[in-house]
Design an enzyme around this catalytic site. Structure first.
Site, mmCIF file in Angstrom:
data_model
loop_
_atom_site.group_PDB
_atom_site.id
_atom_site.type_symbol
_atom_site.label_atom_id
_atom_site.label_comp_id
_atom_site.label_asym_id
_atom_site.label_seq_id
_atom_site.Cartn_x
_atom_site.Cartn_y
_atom_site.Cartn_z
ATOM 1 N N ASP A 61 36.345 35.451 36.931
ATOM 2 C CA ASP A 61 36.764 35.548 35.536
ATOM 3 C C ASP A 61 35.558 35.252 34.641
ATOM 4 O O ASP A 61 34.966 34.181 34.724
ATOM 5 C CB ASP A 61 37.887 34.539 35.271
ATOM 6 C CG ASP A 61 38.555 34.751 33.921
ATOM 7 O OD1 ASP A 61 38.215 35.719 33.233
ATOM 8 O OD2 ASP A 61 39.420 33.926 33.563
ATOM 9 N N ASP A 154 37.516 41.833 32.045
ATOM 10 C CA ASP A 154 36.614 40.720 32.369
ATOM 11 C C ASP A 154 37.074 39.858 33.551
ATOM 12 O O ASP A 154 36.576 38.747 33.732
ATOM 13 C CB ASP A 154 36.425 39.828 31.141
ATOM 14 C CG ASP A 154 37.718 39.208 30.640
ATOM 15 O OD1 ASP A 154 38.795 39.634 31.107
ATOM 16 O OD2 ASP A 154 37.655 38.315 29.784
ATOM 17 N N GLU A 155 37.983 40.359 34.377
ATOM 18 C CA GLU A 155 38.369 39.578 35.549
ATOM 19 C C GLU A 155 38.842 40.512 36.666
ATOM 20 O O GLU A 155 39.304 41.622 36.424
ATOM 21 C CB GLU A 155 39.463 38.563 35.214
ATOM 22 C CG GLU A 155 40.752 39.174 34.700
ATOM 23 C CD GLU A 155 41.838 38.136 34.448
ATOM 24 O OE1 GLU A 155 42.039 37.270 35.315
ATOM 25 O OE2 GLU A 155 42.466 38.208 33.381
#
Length: 439
Positions: A61, A154-155
């Site tokens: 993350d 973003d993860e």
């Protein structure tokens, strides 16, 4: 018991470290104790865990991703609070950790964030840039394992089972090496969770942000979860959490003491879901080809809108955005959903099913407009959104409709507009409804 230095990447055997040290329930999250230092470089950033060499499901993350990218590109912002969001009436997309010290959080109304942190630098999101950086990070992930499941920009989850022989290092070592690559080559930081399933890996990655690396092993799963809130279980939202609390259930430890049959009888399928995850039982696999489930777009107004015509004018450009994304992805949708948020922050969602899958902005607009007219009866709204669900391949999209002889003409008009825009840009040709009404 094994140890891993996050700085020099040395992997080493360690003596037993008592509960509360580097191997306690915090699971080696950057533990800095006198008894946990790298024997090579003496760094305290050491992970120590009994299952360090066995765990293989990771969750990576990015830390305050949008803000981190902006700080990377503008060194003058490094020590300043930065908020990424839209306008005075918009919401916070991301706040850097300095801004978070003032209480700023994602999804917070922008006017609230500005009051909490008046010195913050507020920047509009640059999604094109963020997607490019995310793509660079994804390439590094794919070099480790083909089993990468993006969760958002973003993860992502990574399954590193069976990669030790290929990389000549354990999954924990590979993930730590990845964090160093991302930091040195791309210029942003990430936090990592490592465990034996996706649910626990996700929980672990949230334990020690930013730049954290946390583990939850098989042996400690039940005890680790026991004191945690049931609200941390994936799928348990505010309403479900309140319902559980009304029945006296607030922690996973309480769920662990209950029978599966009782929970299922009281809460149906969700009861079974809660029973399993409260025990750390999650059989979901990391799915690299997980299909996009929906495509949508929304906007928050600078000033609340109640007028139906003005709301319709805001709806049309969103339909064009969704249609463009559908066409770019080669997809079509059959379920249209409308989203509205009132001035008092009450969320309203409505949906309708089309007779056939479509990727046309005009079809989406007509369906969304029908839903909107039922809600645009004088209430003031601060946000509107439109989207498509039930996505499928576009090859069967927008068939000829004998019951609607004008449908073919509308499709050809939109195809002609798309052709012009492909050559001259998105603003080269517009429909009259793109012009906002004037008072």
């Amino acid at each position: 018991m094994s140890g891993l230095c996050r700085e020099c990447e040395t992997f080493f055997p360690t003596p037993h470290i008592p509960e509360g040290g580097a191997a306690g329930h915090k699971s080696g999250q950057d533990a800095a104790t006198p008894r946990a230092r790298c024997p090579r470089c003496r760094s305290p950033r050491v992970i120590v865990h009994a299952e360090l060499e066995q765990l293989s499901i990771g969750h990576v993350d990015c830390d305050a991703f949008y803000a981190a990218v902006e700080k990377r590109d503008r060194p003058d912002l490094r020590d300043r609070p930065v908020i990424i969001g839209g306008g005075h009436r918009g919401v916070v997309s991301t706040a850097c950790y300095i801004a978070r010290l003032s209480g700023v959080r994602s999804a917070m109304p922008m006017f609230t964030a500005r009051k909490l942190c008046p010195d913050a630098v507020v920047l509009p999101p640059d999604m094109g840039k963020y997607r490019r950086v995310a793509g660079e990070i994804r390439q590094l992930m794919n070099a480790l394992t083909p089993l990468v499941e993006p969760v958002s920009i973003d993860e992502a989850f990574l399954d590193l089972s069976g990669t030790a022989a290929l990389h000549k290092m354990s999954p924990a070592q590979s993930l730590n090496h990845l964090t160093r690559q991302i930091e040195t080559q791309i210029g942003v930081t990430v936090s990592v969770g490592l465990s034996h399933n996706k649910f626990l890996a996700k929980l672990a990655s949230d334990l020690d942000k930013p730049r954290g690396f946390s583990l939850i092993g098989q042996a400690e799963t039940a005890s680790f979860l026991a004191s945690r809130s049931v609200g941390m279980i994936w799928g348990v939202g505010k309403v479900m959490r309140e319902q559980l609390a009304g029945d006296g259930i607030t922690t996973m430890g309480q769920v662990q003491q209950m029978a599966l049959e009782d929970l299922a009888r009281r809460y149906g399928q969700m009861g079974s879901h809660i029973w399993h995850l409260a025990r750390g039982l999650d059989r979901r696999r990391v799915e690299p080809d997980s299909a996009t489930k929906s495509i949508s777009a929304e906007t928050t107004f600078d000033i609340d809108i109640a007028d139906a015509e003005a709301l319709s004018a805001e709806l049309w450009p969103l339909c064009e955005k969704v249609a463009y994304r559908l066409k770019s992805a080669g997809l079509a949708g059959q379920v249209v959903h409308l989203k509205l948020k009132t001035a008092g922050f009450r969320l309203i969602t409505r949906q309708t099913r089309l007779s056939a899958p479509s990727q046309l902005a005009e079809t989406l607009y007509r369906a969304g407009q029908a839903l909107l007219q039922k809600e645009a009866t004088g209430d003031w709204y601060r946000l509107i959104g439109i989207g498509m669900d039930a996505l499928q391949d576009a090859q069967d999209a927008d068939p000829i409709d004998l019951g609607d002889p004008d449908a073919l003409r509308r499709r050809k008009v939109e195809e002609a507009m798309d052709s012009v825009r492909a050559k001259l840009g998105q603003d080269a040709i517009i429909k009259g409804r793109s012009l906002k009404p004037t008072k």
